[in-house]
Scaffold this active site. Sequence first.
Site, short mmCIF file in Angstrom:
data_model
loop_
_atom_site.label_atom_id
_atom_site.label_comp_id
_atom_site.label_asym_id
_atom_site.label_seq_id
_atom_site.Cartn_x
_atom_site.Cartn_y
_atom_site.Cartn_z
N PRO A 62 -24.17 -20.70 49.97
CA PRO A 62 -23.13 -19.87 50.57
C PRO A 62 -23.50 -19.52 52.01
CG PRO A 62 -24.38 -18.63 48.92
CD PRO A 62 -24.83 -20.05 48.82
N HIS A 122 -32.30 -19.29 47.40
CA HIS A 122 -31.92 -20.61 47.90
C HIS A 122 -32.37 -21.72 46.94
CE1 HIS A 122 -31.02 -19.73 52.42
NE2 HIS A 122 -30.52 -18.80 51.61
N ASP A 123 -33.48 -21.52 46.28
CA ASP A 123 -33.95 -22.51 45.31
C ASP A 123 -32.98 -22.60 44.14
OD1 ASP A 123 -35.87 -24.35 44.13
OD2 ASP A 123 -36.33 -22.74 42.73
N THR A 160 -30.66 -5.85 51.85
CA THR A 160 -31.33 -4.63 52.27
C THR A 160 -32.70 -4.95 52.88
OG1 THR A 160 -32.04 -2.42 51.59
CG2 THR A 160 -32.40 -4.18 50.02
N ARG A 187 -35.34 -14.48 49.50
CA ARG A 187 -34.39 -15.48 50.01
C ARG A 187 -34.76 -16.88 49.53
NH1 ARG A 187 -33.97 -17.29 56.01
NH2 ARG A 187 -32.05 -18.48 56.03
N GLY A 245 -30.62 -25.43 40.59
CA GLY A 245 -31.15 -24.55 39.56
C GLY A 245 -32.56 -24.14 39.98
N ASP A 280 -35.84 -24.66 40.06
CA ASP A 280 -36.80 -25.71 39.72
C ASP A 280 -37.86 -25.92 40.81
OD1 ASP A 280 -35.31 -26.87 41.74
OD2 ASP A 280 -35.01 -28.78 40.69
N THR A 292 -33.32 0.02 57.18
CA THR A 292 -34.65 0.10 56.55
C THR A 292 -35.02 -1.29 56.03
OG1 THR A 292 -33.58 0.80 54.48
CG2 THR A 292 -34.44 2.54 55.91
N ASP A 352 -30.45 -4.24 57.60
CA ASP A 352 -30.03 -2.84 57.51
C ASP A 352 -31.05 -1.97 58.24
OD1 ASP A 352 -32.08 -1.92 55.80
OD2 ASP A 352 -30.80 -1.69 54.05
N ASN A 378 -32.43 -23.40 55.91
CA ASN A 378 -33.78 -23.00 55.51
C ASN A 378 -34.83 -23.12 56.61
OD1 ASN A 378 -32.95 -22.43 52.87
ND2 ASN A 378 -33.22 -24.55 52.23
N SER A 404 -37.56 -26.86 43.77
CA SER A 404 -37.31 -27.99 44.68
C SER A 404 -37.36 -27.50 46.13
CB SER A 404 -35.95 -28.63 44.39
OG SER A 404 -34.91 -27.67 44.36
#
Length: 320
Positions: A160, A65-66, A191, A61, A71, A73, A245, A243, A93, A75
């Site tokens: 998103p 998110h980075d 998953t 994740r 892009g 990088d 598993t 999910d 975050n 950050s």
Amino acid sequence: MAAISLISLVTISVFSSILSFSNALSVNYYHQTCPNVESVIAKVVHKGMINDKTVPAALLRMHFHDCFIRGCDASMLLNSKGKSQAEKDGPPNISLHAFYVIEHAKKEVEKMCPGVVSCADILALAARDAVALSGGPTWDVPKGRKDGRISKANDTRQLPFPTFNISQLQQSFSLRGLSMDDLVALSGGHTLGFSHCSSFQNRIHNFNNITDVDPSMDSSFAASLRQVCPMHNKVKNAGANLDSTPTVFDNKYYKLLLQGKSIFSSDQALMTSSRTKALVKKFATSQEEFYEAFVKSMIKMSSISGGGTEIRLDCRVVNH
């Protein structure tokens, strides 16, 4: 958990077809300057997993998110400074953790190859290892990213949201050069992991003027979520696994999605377009095809060019 070399991994070489996405990257980037970098990072990720089974989901994740903000990088890894809030402190975050795994990996790499390997590359490699060590596929990660010096909490609004519908998701991915196929494949990352109630509350309480619960959700599944996440939930870390598993990288996410047992609105949204629905069915039927698509889309996403200009010596702060 066995070491990475002992796990039966599916190796898929698809990077050559999409390296044009970021021409600066190369699979052999550290071949001369830091040849053992990948094994060192894999060991650190493996150690982190032994101590905390949620580490793989967090690293995957974190990388996503980075890449989706400025892009790839790194950050995302910068600490806030004074009144200037960094990405890691933006609302989406706040629940992210396991930054210590990246910091530990950076320290180990710096001992071996000082000033050579970027934090952005370490994060990309750690995300790959997180998937592979959870039983998923492995792949050759193109390397050569540079670290950025800008990180703003407000920019996390560009990510998103779990409440997005299919058109919002399509727009978000398209802005980053990612297709609807990439959207479905990368959503399979769900998953792994866990979600707090706040991210799916919209589906189980006051869904609309007619019904309390999203009618696309399996009724018994919805009832179980409502039990864990009541309307006025006061349990701080209440939530549900993404999910059945949550520590194994498999295609269970897609199988549950077809049964109306997905967590987020953005998951269910994949069933509202003929193109994406067909891919969900395909990946639910064939884990191998999911793995192949996931690898291709991960390489594509992790090659989104960032505005990085340096090799950070400490992933938490810019170089002086």
